[in-house]
Design a protein around this motif. Structure first.
Motif, PDB file in Angstrom:
ATOM      1  N   VAL A  97      66.389  25.324  62.481  1.00 56.14           N
ATOM      2  CA  VAL A  97      68.134  25.431  62.643  1.00 56.14           C
ATOM      3  C   VAL A  97      68.108  23.547  62.650  1.00 56.14           C
ATOM      4  O   VAL A  97      67.491  23.019  62.753  1.00 56.14           O
ATOM      5  CB  VAL A  97      69.229  26.086  63.405  1.00 56.14           C
ATOM      6  CG1 VAL A  97      68.162  27.569  63.048  1.00 56.14           C
ATOM      7  CG2 VAL A  97      68.482  26.322  64.717  1.00 56.14           C
ATOM      8  N   GLU A  98      70.197  23.296  62.267  1.00 58.08           N
ATOM      9  CA  GLU A  98      70.391  21.903  62.737  1.00 58.08           C
ATOM     10  C   GLU A  98      69.931  21.525  64.319  1.00 58.08           C
ATOM     11  O   GLU A  98      69.498  22.697  65.007  1.00 58.08           O
ATOM     12  CB  GLU A  98      71.627  21.537  62.842  1.00 58.08           C
ATOM     13  CG  GLU A  98      72.061  22.314  61.253  1.00 58.08           C
ATOM     14  CD  GLU A  98      71.611  21.020  60.442  1.00 58.08           C
ATOM     15  OE1 GLU A  98      71.426  20.098  60.778  1.00 58.08           O
ATOM     16  OE2 GLU A  98      71.557  20.853  59.203  1.00 58.08           O
ATOM     17  N   TYR A 114      65.442  19.051  62.193  1.00 59.56           N
ATOM     18  CA  TYR A 114      65.919  20.162  62.839  1.00 59.56           C
ATOM     19  C   TYR A 114      65.028  20.306  63.788  1.00 59.56           C
ATOM     20  O   TYR A 114      64.396  20.135  64.329  1.00 59.56           O
ATOM     21  CB  TYR A 114      65.401  21.214  61.807  1.00 59.56           C
ATOM     22  CG  TYR A 114      64.090  21.016  61.509  1.00 59.56           C
ATOM     23  CD1 TYR A 114      62.963  21.543  62.322  1.00 59.56           C
ATOM     24  CD2 TYR A 114      62.769  20.208  60.275  1.00 59.56           C
ATOM     25  CE1 TYR A 114      61.954  21.549  62.072  1.00 59.56           C
ATOM     26  CE2 TYR A 114      61.888  19.752  60.275  1.00 59.56           C
ATOM     27  CZ  TYR A 114      61.320  20.898  61.202  1.00 59.56           C
ATOM     28  OH  TYR A 114      59.371  20.552  61.013  1.00 59.56           O
ATOM     29  N   GLN A 123      66.639  14.449  57.677  1.00 57.08           N
ATOM     30  CA  GLN A 123      67.766  14.934  58.802  1.00 57.08           C
ATOM     31  C   GLN A 123      67.149  16.415  59.871  1.00 57.08           C
ATOM     32  O   GLN A 123      66.052  16.837  59.438  1.00 57.08           O
ATOM     33  CB  GLN A 123      68.636  16.491  57.559  1.00 57.08           C
ATOM     34  CG  GLN A 123      69.481  17.235  58.922  1.00 57.08           C
ATOM     35  CD  GLN A 123      70.931  16.229  59.136  1.00 57.08           C
ATOM     36  OE1 GLN A 123      71.519  15.933  58.121  1.00 57.08           O
ATOM     37  NE2 GLN A 123      71.342  17.043  60.270  1.00 57.08           N
ATOM     38  N   LYS A 158      75.650  32.573  63.818  1.00 56.66           N
ATOM     39  CA  LYS A 158      76.024  31.172  62.997  1.00 56.66           C
ATOM     40  C   LYS A 158      75.545  30.043  64.269  1.00 56.66           C
ATOM     41  O   LYS A 158      76.171  30.472  65.642  1.00 56.66           O
ATOM     42  CB  LYS A 158      77.540  31.291  63.958  1.00 56.66           C
ATOM     43  CG  LYS A 158      78.004  30.091  63.448  1.00 56.66           C
ATOM     44  CD  LYS A 158      80.315  30.260  63.169  1.00 56.66           C
ATOM     45  CE  LYS A 158      80.717  29.042  62.243  1.00 56.66           C
ATOM     46  NZ  LYS A 158      81.649  29.156  62.558  1.00 56.66           N
ATOM     47  N   THR A 159      75.054  28.943  63.402  1.00 50.87           N
ATOM     48  CA  THR A 159      74.589  27.818  64.930  1.00 50.87           C
ATOM     49  C   THR A 159      74.393  26.462  63.680  1.00 50.87           C
ATOM     50  O   THR A 159      74.437  26.706  62.415  1.00 50.87           O
ATOM     51  CB  THR A 159      73.420  28.294  65.828  1.00 50.87           C
ATOM     52  OG1 THR A 159      72.289  26.852  66.272  1.00 50.87           O
ATOM     53  CG2 THR A 159      72.276  28.756  64.127  1.00 50.87           C
ATOM     54  N   GLY A 208      77.538  25.403  62.141  1.00 53.65           N
ATOM     55  CA  GLY A 208      77.678  25.537  61.264  1.00 53.65           C
ATOM     56  C   GLY A 208      77.504  26.321  59.560  1.00 53.65           C
ATOM     57  O   GLY A 208      77.686  26.250  58.871  1.00 53.65           O
ATOM     58  N   LYS A 209      76.184  26.615  60.391  1.00 56.47           N
ATOM     59  CA  LYS A 209      75.503  27.924  59.061  1.00 56.47           C
ATOM     60  C   LYS A 209      75.332  28.523  59.858  1.00 56.47           C
ATOM     61  O   LYS A 209      75.435  29.432  60.664  1.00 56.47           O
ATOM     62  CB  LYS A 209      74.206  26.807  58.640  1.00 56.47           C
ATOM     63  CG  LYS A 209      74.330  25.480  58.646  1.00 56.47           C
ATOM     64  CD  LYS A 209      73.133  24.687  57.791  1.00 56.47           C
ATOM     65  CE  LYS A 209      73.096  23.508  57.086  1.00 56.47           C
ATOM     66  NZ  LYS A 209      73.468  22.690  57.981  1.00 56.47           N
ATOM     67  N   GLN A 210      74.959  29.836  58.738  1.00 58.71           N
ATOM     68  CA  GLN A 210      74.709  31.168  59.116  1.00 58.71           C
ATOM     69  C   GLN A 210      73.128  31.719  59.099  1.00 58.71           C
ATOM     70  O   GLN A 210      72.617  31.007  57.786  1.00 58.71           O
ATOM     71  CB  GLN A 210      75.786  32.511  59.126  1.00 58.71           C
ATOM     72  CG  GLN A 210      77.382  31.894  59.322  1.00 58.71           C
ATOM     73  CD  GLN A 210      78.368  32.796  58.364  1.00 58.71           C
ATOM     74  OE1 GLN A 210      77.823  33.809  57.215  1.00 58.71           O
ATOM     75  NE2 GLN A 210      79.029  32.791  58.605  1.00 58.71           N
ATOM     76  N   TYR A 211      72.503  32.401  59.605  1.00 56.76           N
ATOM     77  CA  TYR A 211      70.851  33.161  58.932  1.00 56.76           C
ATOM     78  C   TYR A 211      71.249  34.625  59.430  1.00 56.76           C
ATOM     79  O   TYR A 211      71.684  35.203  60.471  1.00 56.76           O
ATOM     80  CB  TYR A 211      70.110  32.677  60.320  1.00 56.76           C
ATOM     81  CG  TYR A 211      70.512  30.667  59.976  1.00 56.76           C
ATOM     82  CD1 TYR A 211      69.239  29.611  59.073  1.00 56.76           C
ATOM     83  CD2 TYR A 211      71.914  29.459  61.329  1.00 56.76           C
ATOM     84  CE1 TYR A 211      69.868  28.346  58.861  1.00 56.76           C
ATOM     85  CE2 TYR A 211      70.780  28.541  61.160  1.00 56.76           C
ATOM     86  CZ  TYR A 211      70.054  27.643  59.784  1.00 56.76           C
ATOM     87  OH  TYR A 211      70.501  26.144  59.814  1.00 56.76           O
TER      88      TYR A 211
END
Length: 103
Positions: free
Chosen positions: A22-23, A93, A91, A6-7, A9-12
């Motif tokens: 990722v963010e 990344y 956005q 989790k990083t 706010g999202k899961q990978y």
């Protein structure tokens, strides 16, 4: 071996050797980071599920690059009211290469 991290706010779901976007993470290109928010670790039939994180598990990753995603166009319109609004968003990344998963 794979893990769910989790990083931002999202899961990978990740495995060693993969590249993921990722963010944005405030780290220099080429630096190694450790992600300790590991929700699940699996290898073959054995699976460890955390409550909410797996204790002692970590994922080591290297920052490959920073960038911006493609532009998302936003268009708002109210019919018959002479209202139109154009907007765009890109956005930021961070691209990571997963080096190792320790459970």
């Amino acid at each position: 071996m794979y893990a769910v991290i989790k990083t931002g706010g999202k899961q990978y779901r990740v495995a060693a050797g993969e590249k993921i976007k990722v963010e944005q993470i405030p780290a220099d290109v080429g630096s190694e980071i450790t992600i300790d928010q590991v929700l699940m670790v699996g290898e073959g039939e054995s699976v460890k599920i955390g409550t909410p994180v797996v204790s002692g598990a970590a994922v080591k990753a290297t920052v490959v690059s920073h960038g911006r995603h493609d532009k998302v166009k936003i268009f708002k319109m109210r019919r018959r009211k002479h209202y139109q609004k154009h907007q765009g968003h890109r956005q930021n990344y961070t691209e990571l290469r997963i080096e190792a998963i320790s459970a």
